[in-house]
Design a protein around this motif. Structure first.
Motif, PDB file in Angstrom:
ATOM      1  N   PHE A  45       1.017  -1.227  -0.044  1.00 46.08           N
ATOM      2  CA  PHE A  45      -0.021  -0.026  -0.009  1.00 46.08           C
ATOM      3  C   PHE A  45       0.707   1.277   0.068  1.00 46.08           C
ATOM      4  O   PHE A  45       1.864   1.276   0.747  1.00 46.08           O
ATOM      5  CB  PHE A  45      -0.825  -0.179   1.156  1.00 46.08           C
ATOM      6  N   SER A  46       0.644   2.094  -0.788  1.00 41.11           N
ATOM      7  CA  SER A  46       1.395   3.531  -0.684  1.00 41.11           C
ATOM      8  C   SER A  46       0.355   4.605  -1.170  1.00 41.11           C
ATOM      9  O   SER A  46       0.283   5.473  -0.090  1.00 41.11           O
ATOM     10  CB  SER A  46       2.679   3.483  -1.692  1.00 41.11           C
ATOM     11  N   CYS A  47      -0.265   4.960  -2.119  1.00 41.30           N
ATOM     12  CA  CYS A  47      -1.001   6.014  -2.653  1.00 41.30           C
ATOM     13  C   CYS A  47      -2.369   5.762  -2.219  1.00 41.30           C
ATOM     14  O   CYS A  47      -3.173   6.568  -2.099  1.00 41.30           O
ATOM     15  CB  CYS A  47      -0.772   6.413  -3.841  1.00 41.30           C
ATOM     16  N   MET A  97      -1.949   5.601  -8.373  1.00 41.44           N
ATOM     17  CA  MET A  97      -1.108   6.303  -9.067  1.00 41.44           C
ATOM     18  C   MET A  97       0.303   5.715  -9.006  1.00 41.44           C
ATOM     19  O   MET A  97       1.269   5.959  -9.951  1.00 41.44           O
ATOM     20  CB  MET A  97      -0.949   7.569  -8.440  1.00 41.44           C
ATOM     21  N   CYS A 135      15.496   0.814  -0.527  1.00 42.73           N
ATOM     22  CA  CYS A 135      14.400   0.544   0.732  1.00 42.73           C
ATOM     23  C   CYS A 135      13.659  -0.725   0.144  1.00 42.73           C
ATOM     24  O   CYS A 135      13.148  -1.602   0.948  1.00 42.73           O
ATOM     25  CB  CYS A 135      13.646   1.624   0.954  1.00 42.73           C
ATOM     26  N   TYR A 195      10.651  -0.902  -1.193  1.00 47.67           N
ATOM     27  CA  TYR A 195       9.059  -0.923  -0.713  1.00 47.67           C
ATOM     28  C   TYR A 195       8.399  -0.783  -2.286  1.00 47.67           C
ATOM     29  O   TYR A 195       7.318  -1.621  -2.223  1.00 47.67           O
ATOM     30  CB  TYR A 195       8.829   0.339  -0.126  1.00 47.67           C
ATOM     31  N   ILE A 204       6.174   4.938  -9.033  1.00 47.48           N
ATOM     32  CA  ILE A 204       7.024   5.728  -8.321  1.00 47.48           C
ATOM     33  C   ILE A 204       7.922   4.926  -7.537  1.00 47.48           C
ATOM     34  O   ILE A 204       7.696   4.206  -6.877  1.00 47.48           O
ATOM     35  CB  ILE A 204       6.140   6.678  -7.686  1.00 47.48           C
ATOM     36  N   ARG A 256      10.918   6.259  -4.622  1.00 49.53           N
ATOM     37  CA  ARG A 256      11.566   7.486  -3.901  1.00 49.53           C
ATOM     38  C   ARG A 256      12.779   7.222  -3.723  1.00 49.53           C
ATOM     39  O   ARG A 256      13.669   8.421  -3.471  1.00 49.53           O
ATOM     40  CB  ARG A 256      10.658   7.543  -2.647  1.00 49.53           C
ATOM     41  N   CYS A 257      13.284   6.247  -3.854  1.00 46.87           N
ATOM     42  CA  CYS A 257      14.649   5.934  -3.466  1.00 46.87           C
ATOM     43  C   CYS A 257      15.737   6.188  -4.946  1.00 46.87           C
ATOM     44  O   CYS A 257      16.996   6.532  -4.620  1.00 46.87           O
ATOM     45  CB  CYS A 257      15.264   4.468  -3.337  1.00 46.87           C
ATOM     46  N   ALA A 304       7.642  17.836   1.535  1.00 48.24           N
ATOM     47  CA  ALA A 304       7.265  16.579   2.405  1.00 48.24           C
ATOM     48  C   ALA A 304       8.438  15.650   1.967  1.00 48.24           C
ATOM     49  O   ALA A 304       9.145  15.560   1.086  1.00 48.24           O
ATOM     50  CB  ALA A 304       6.043  16.475   1.817  1.00 48.24           C
ATOM     51  N   HIS A 305       8.265  14.241   2.951  1.00 50.11           N
ATOM     52  CA  HIS A 305       9.198  13.466   2.591  1.00 50.11           C
ATOM     53  C   HIS A 305       8.730  12.291   1.445  1.00 50.11           C
ATOM     54  O   HIS A 305       9.414  11.919   0.587  1.00 50.11           O
ATOM     55  CB  HIS A 305       9.477  12.504   3.627  1.00 50.11           C
ATOM     56  N   ALA A 306       7.236  11.916   1.686  1.00 54.19           N
ATOM     57  CA  ALA A 306       6.637  11.101   0.766  1.00 54.19           C
ATOM     58  C   ALA A 306       7.371   9.726   0.709  1.00 54.19           C
ATOM     59  O   ALA A 306       7.615   9.330  -0.334  1.00 54.19           O
ATOM     60  CB  ALA A 306       6.109  11.676  -0.581  1.00 54.19           C
ATOM     61  N   CYS A 307       7.675   9.094   1.984  1.00 57.71           N
ATOM     62  CA  CYS A 307       8.170   7.862   2.011  1.00 57.71           C
ATOM     63  C   CYS A 307       7.223   6.938   1.167  1.00 57.71           C
ATOM     64  O   CYS A 307       6.000   6.938   1.525  1.00 57.71           O
ATOM     65  CB  CYS A 307       8.278   7.434   3.362  1.00 57.71           C
ATOM     66  N   MET A 308       7.661   5.983   0.262  1.00 60.13           N
ATOM     67  CA  MET A 308       6.748   5.153  -0.340  1.00 60.13           C
ATOM     68  C   MET A 308       6.128   4.221   0.714  1.00 60.13           C
ATOM     69  O   MET A 308       4.726   4.068   0.427  1.00 60.13           O
ATOM     70  CB  MET A 308       7.536   4.178  -1.341  1.00 60.13           C
ATOM     71  N   GLU A 309       6.551   3.894   1.711  1.00 54.72           N
ATOM     72  CA  GLU A 309       5.925   3.205   2.756  1.00 54.72           C
ATOM     73  C   GLU A 309       5.028   4.184   3.705  1.00 54.72           C
ATOM     74  O   GLU A 309       5.750   4.804   4.438  1.00 54.72           O
ATOM     75  CB  GLU A 309       6.591   2.389   3.491  1.00 54.72           C
ATOM     76  N   PRO A 310       3.965   4.378   3.801  1.00 56.37           N
ATOM     77  CA  PRO A 310       3.155   5.471   4.505  1.00 56.37           C
ATOM     78  C   PRO A 310       3.535   5.225   6.004  1.00 56.37           C
ATOM     79  O   PRO A 310       3.700   4.083   6.517  1.00 56.37           O
ATOM     80  CB  PRO A 310       1.659   5.019   4.291  1.00 56.37           C
ATOM     81  N   GLY A 344      11.710   3.514   3.074  1.00 60.05           N
ATOM     82  CA  GLY A 344      12.230   4.959   3.154  1.00 60.05           C
ATOM     83  C   GLY A 344      12.117   5.944   4.554  1.00 60.05           C
ATOM     84  O   GLY A 344      11.030   5.503   5.158  1.00 60.05           O
ATOM     85  N   ARG A 369      -2.171   7.797   2.550  1.00 64.80           N
ATOM     86  CA  ARG A 369      -1.261   8.786   1.970  1.00 64.80           C
ATOM     87  C   ARG A 369      -1.371  10.342   1.991  1.00 64.80           C
ATOM     88  O   ARG A 369      -0.633  11.191   2.385  1.00 64.80           O
ATOM     89  CB  ARG A 369      -0.985   8.596   0.350  1.00 64.80           C
ATOM     90  N   ASN A 400      -1.423  14.126  -2.318  1.00 65.57           N
ATOM     91  CA  ASN A 400      -1.147  12.894  -2.751  1.00 65.57           C
ATOM     92  C   ASN A 400      -0.217  12.930  -3.940  1.00 65.57           C
ATOM     93  O   ASN A 400       0.318  14.241  -4.287  1.00 65.57           O
ATOM     94  CB  ASN A 400      -2.503  12.008  -3.103  1.00 65.57           C
ATOM     95  N   PHE A 401       0.128  11.986  -4.741  1.00 70.39           N
ATOM     96  CA  PHE A 401       1.126  12.002  -5.552  1.00 70.39           C
ATOM     97  C   PHE A 401       0.510  12.785  -6.789  1.00 70.39           C
ATOM     98  O   PHE A 401       1.342  13.258  -7.782  1.00 70.39           O
ATOM     99  CB  PHE A 401       1.779  10.695  -6.179  1.00 70.39           C
ATOM    100  N   TYR A 436       1.522  16.202  -5.325  1.00 72.74           N
ATOM    101  CA  TYR A 436       2.818  16.537  -4.963  1.00 72.74           C
ATOM    102  C   TYR A 436       3.654  15.509  -5.419  1.00 72.74           C
ATOM    103  O   TYR A 436       3.862  14.330  -5.217  1.00 72.74           O
ATOM    104  CB  TYR A 436       2.883  16.120  -3.274  1.00 72.74           C
TER     105      TYR A 436
END
Lengths: 158, 758
Positions: A36-38, A42, A97, A99, A130, A132-133, B371-377, B428, B460, B692-693, B696
């Protein structure tokens, strides 16, 4: 009751048909590799194959895929043997990471199933996940590498 | 000022002073009793033995490394085992290696490298003896400031060597030979004269009873087998099969799930909620008022998130609804002329030289909140039972998590006398997971269902709107250029919001530091490597209700954009090539010059580019590492920007895993480019406008440039690598756009400006 074939196994899920497939996989079926992320379809972290098509499982309602064949990251390797995509991911040391990588690998798997020798442009168009790393340069290299391994020729296909 | 008196120094001295005093009161014996070497062996109940605080060996030869740093992508679960394995004389690719974040919070795991801003091998003498022990009391376990390798370089090689000597002594006992005739090789002790061998697994139990050697001889660099060699990461295989367990994946018996909704306005609180309206929704177990948020505990996350969305809540904004980014920015610009400012550096005569000069360059730059927006919320799983809390979370600091959980227990009207924190892998961190908010919320929710683990996951939207943001800042420069075009005087005033104050107020028992003197606001701006004869660098603090937090390279991400954009402007004003101009300012800085020279060569700096294309250079030093970058861009006739290529040269001293250095440079550059191109959090009516993406934005694969990283060979002690690749990416890009278009972009993100080819 929803019935799915997940990674080759028949599974029955007693849950709200409005619930996204993502949560059924993670919580009901104990397959946490799909992330789960967004939550809005997206970012691609939750990608799975539904009847062979890569889909963001966070916006796929469970009730809409009754009877479908679903492949998650846990089912990409066959009988414990890594797929060419997974092996290329290790050879190129793609994850940081890690993820987003389940979704990346699923998306790359779907791309190569449809287009065994994708060009850079094809990869640009297909891989919208997406990260992030910042693993993108390695993702690109790994897809080319997996394509070479699977099609067994030396050209780089770019 | 000396940058060595750096990051957490104020607090370090506060705490050290207090504890040294405390130590005197309770007797010097107390501090002596705190083990800060971690080298003693021990036997575990599960049959494994520990050779020291970092190495556990099972009889079957499985070796488990305890790494008290969170693996959040930076490769620390491989780099630190490499340091140990180098001296322990084992392979890492034999399939018998495990790495885990230890649950036991041993004093020796304290990151005093970060707190004291010193390498362990430098922090010697009685004051530092006491200081280290003080950080061991908490203990201050934290991953941040790109310090993991810096702080482990010496102690973990010592740990490896000491364990190997203990194993050799155990083997010598078995063979009844002098230990000096025994040496380690590939997981075995070998008796040199006879060639007899014993595996470490067979020797471990006896070895754990041997006295450690506190200062064992360490290998010279010429003898390294592992250090400096590209080494496959130990965490990668599980990350391609989906087997890697992140915080959000933790599954516990009888576990329930939680979702929250926080006050949209920063500083807001819950006025009222109608819990009864959602209690009958499917799966709902508890509805909890968290003061500044409401939470629902349910059988599944989906049920919890549906219920919390449906929960009728009214929030009080407590007078904070007026916050607005446009106003913050206007206020920050006004503050540039404030009469009060704190000078971090003042070499004198700056005003006089500027007043007398007829070659003054002046520019003002601005950067937004990020913001950081780490992929893992953000997430945390908490179990509360009989005054004891247990946490499972991707935390960059179990100490901060513990304090967070204790404050969460208080919020729930109870106490957490002990807190145990399990730290899984995390998707992240980038500084975001150094805050205690998740532990606080999860502990409070868990206290509502004692005995059942509660997994709290933020959506998110909550993640973007309730982040702890990279500070916004405005920076003005005036420089007087001499006849050679180089600066004679340099006046820089920064207006920014204090990280030290905001983070400390949220997380530390001693509260936040003095915002007017916050070093984070000017790190990287006070002491650039350049020889500037007369400089003055000042700070004016600008407080807002927006929570500010650590962020990949934090202040450096602002400072490098400001300083390296302005140096570029000075070079162009002087009519000198920007790379040569920087070189001219680096007399007596051989490492920096070498980075620049290598950068010029590898980027083919002098090679002409077609119209609409441009190259920009930037150089920055942060976290003991020097990074130079050249960005190459194309701006189309329609103004469309393409970042084609980034060439990076890094001098991080001794390299542990070159492949990880490259990966971290790639990642930091893309993180920096994302910020430069798209990153902007705006505040409207006291709340974050993005969610959200889609609003952002993140750089995608299709827009990512080709990146080449070159490492300067070096025998210096290692520097950090997680963060220092980021700061130069922003100014290198802006400088490249200037080269391509003649447009000088002084406000980020770049997406706000329409580009046009001259």
């Amino acid at each position: 009751m929803i019935t799915l074939t997940v990674n080759g196994d028949d599974r029955r899920i007693d849950a709200d048909p409005d619930m996204p497939l993502l949560w059924a996989l993670r919580e009901n079926l104990g397959l946490p590799g799909t992330k789960f992320s967004c939550g809005v379809g997206m970012c691609g972290a939750c990608m799975v194959l539904v009847d062979g098509i890569a889909m963001p499982s966070c916006v796929v309602q469970l009730g809409s895929v009754d009877g479908a064949v679903v492949t998650t990251i846990e089912g990409v390797a066959a009988d414990g043997v890594l797929s060419p995509v997974q092996q290329a991911w290790i050879d190129e040391q793609v994850p940081q990471c890690g993820y987003c990588q389940s979704g990346m690998i699923v998306a790359a798997t779907a791309l190569l199933a449809e287009n065994p020798r994708p060009s850079d442009r094809d990869i640009d168009a297909a891989i919208t996940n997406i990260c992030r790393c910042g693993t993108y340069p390695r993702v690109r290299r790994a897809i080319h590498r997996a394509a070479e391994a699977a099609t067994g020729s030396g050209g780089d296909g770019r | 000022m000396s940058m060595r008196a750096g990051r957490l120094t104020r607090r370090a001295f506060l705490v050290t002073g207090a504890a040294v005093t405390g130590g005197l009161v309770v007797g010097a014996g107390y501090l002596s009793s705190i083990d800060m070497t971690g080298l003693d062996g021990f036997a575990n109940a599960d049959g494994t033995v520990g050779l020291n605080a970092w190495i556990r060996i099972a009889e079957d030869g499985t070796i488990t490394f305890a790494v008290p740093h969170i693996e959040m992508g930076q490769g620390i679960f491989t780099a630190l085992p490499m340091l140990i394995a180098e001296e322990l004389e084992i392979r890492l690719d034999g399939g018998n290696i495990r790495v885990e974040h230890p649950v036991d919070e041993l004093p020796v795991y304290a990151n005093y490298t970060l707190a004291l801003d010193m390498r362990p091998e430098e922090a010697t003498g009685p004051l530092y003896w006491a200081a280290k022990k003080v950080f061991g009391i908490f203990p201050l376990i934290v991953t941040g400031g790109s310090t993991s390798v810096v702080g482990s370089w010496w102690p973990l090689r010592v740990a490896g060597a000491s364990a190997r000597l203990m194993l050799a002594e155990a083997a010598a006992d078995v063979w009844q030979v002098p230990a000096g005739e025994c040496f380690g090789e590939d997981g075995h002790i070998v008796h040199r004269p006879t060639g007899r061998r014993l595996a470490y697994g067979e020797l471990a139990r006896a070895a754990s009873a041997k006295a450690p050697t506190p200062n064992p001889p360490l290998k010279p660099a010429s003898a390294f087998r592992l250090i400096g060699k590209p080494t496959p990461r130990l965490d990668v295989p599980a990350k391609v099969t989906g087997e890697a367990i992140f915080g959000i994946d933790v599954a516990l018996p009888d576990m329930v799930h939680a979702a929250i909704r926080q006050s949209p306005v920063f500083g807001g609180t819950v006025r009222s909620m109608d819990a009864g309206a959602v209690r009958s929704m499917p799966g709902v177990i508890e509805v909890v008022d968290l003061g500044d948020a409401v939470g629902v505990v349910a059988d599944s996350y989906w049920q919890a998130s549906r219920a919390v969305a449906a929960l009728p809540v009214e929030f009080d904004d407590n007078g904070n609804a007026g916050g607005d980014s446009a106003r913050f920015l206007a206020d920050m610009h006004r503050a540039l002329d404030a009469t009060e400012a704190h000078a971090f550096r003042d070499d004198g005569d700056v005003d006089e030289i500027l007043a007398a000069s007829d070659r003054v360059v002046e520019a003002t730059y601005e950067t937004p909140l990020l913001a950081h927006a780490c992929m893992e919320p953000m997430n945390c799983t908490a179990l509360f039972r009989d005054g004891e809390a247990e946490l499972w979370m991707g935390s960059q600091s179990p100490l901060i998590a513990r304090w967070g959980a204790q404050s969460g227990a208080k919020l729930a009207g109870t106490e957490a006398e002990s807190v145990t924190t399990h730290v899984p892998l995390t998707g992240g961190g980038f500084g975001r997971r150094a805050d205690g908010d998740l532990a606080r919320q999860a502990a409070a929710l868990a206290a509502s269902v004692p005995g059942r683990p509660v997994k709290l996951i933020w959506s998110r939207e909550e993640d973007i709107r309730h982040d702890t943001y990279r500070p916004h800042a405005v920076s003005r420069f005036r420089a007087a250029l001499g006849l050679d075009g180089l600066p004679l005087a340099w006046d820089n005033r920064v207006v920014s919001q204090s990280l030290d104050r905001s983070y400390g107020d949220r997380n530390l028992p001693v509260g936040g530091g003095n915002p007017a003197k916050d070093h984070f606001s000017v790190e990287g701006a006070v002491d650039p490597a350049y020889a500037i004869p007369r400089a003055r660098v000042e700070l004016v603090d600008h407080a807002t209700p927006v929570p500010i937090g650590f962020w990949r390279s934090v202040g450096h991400s602002n400072s490098a954009f400001f300083v390296e954009s302005f140096v570029d402007e000075c070079a162009h004003a002087a009519g000198i090539d920007p790379l040569l101009y920087r070189r001219g300012l680096l007399a007596g800085r051989p490492r920096h010059r070498k980075v620049l020279d290598m950068l010029a060569e590898r980027s083919q700096w002098g090679r002409p580019l077609a119209p609409g294309r441009g190259r920009g250079v930037a150089l920055h030093t942060a976290f003991r590492t020097i990074v130079g970058e050249v960005a190459e861009v194309t701006v189309g006739v329609d103004g469309a920007l393409s970042v084609d290529r980034v060439v990076c040269v890094v001098d991080c001293g001794t390299v542990i895993n070159p492949d990880t250095v490259e990966a971290q440079m790639e990642g930091a550059i893309l993180f920096g480019l994302t910020a430069a191109l798209h990153g902007e959090i705006t505040i409207e009516e006291g709340r974050v406008a993005q969610s959200n993406f889609y609003d952002y934005r993140m750089l995608g694969l299709a827009d990512a440039p080709a990146i080449e990283t070159h490492i300067v060979p070096s025998g210096e002690p290692p520097g950090g690598i997680g963060e220092p690749g980021l700061p130069p990416a922003l100014p290198a890009l802006a400088n490249a756009i200037f080269a391509a278009t003649g447009q000088r972009l002084r406000a980020l993100p770049i997406s706000k400006s329409a580009l046009r080819v001259a």
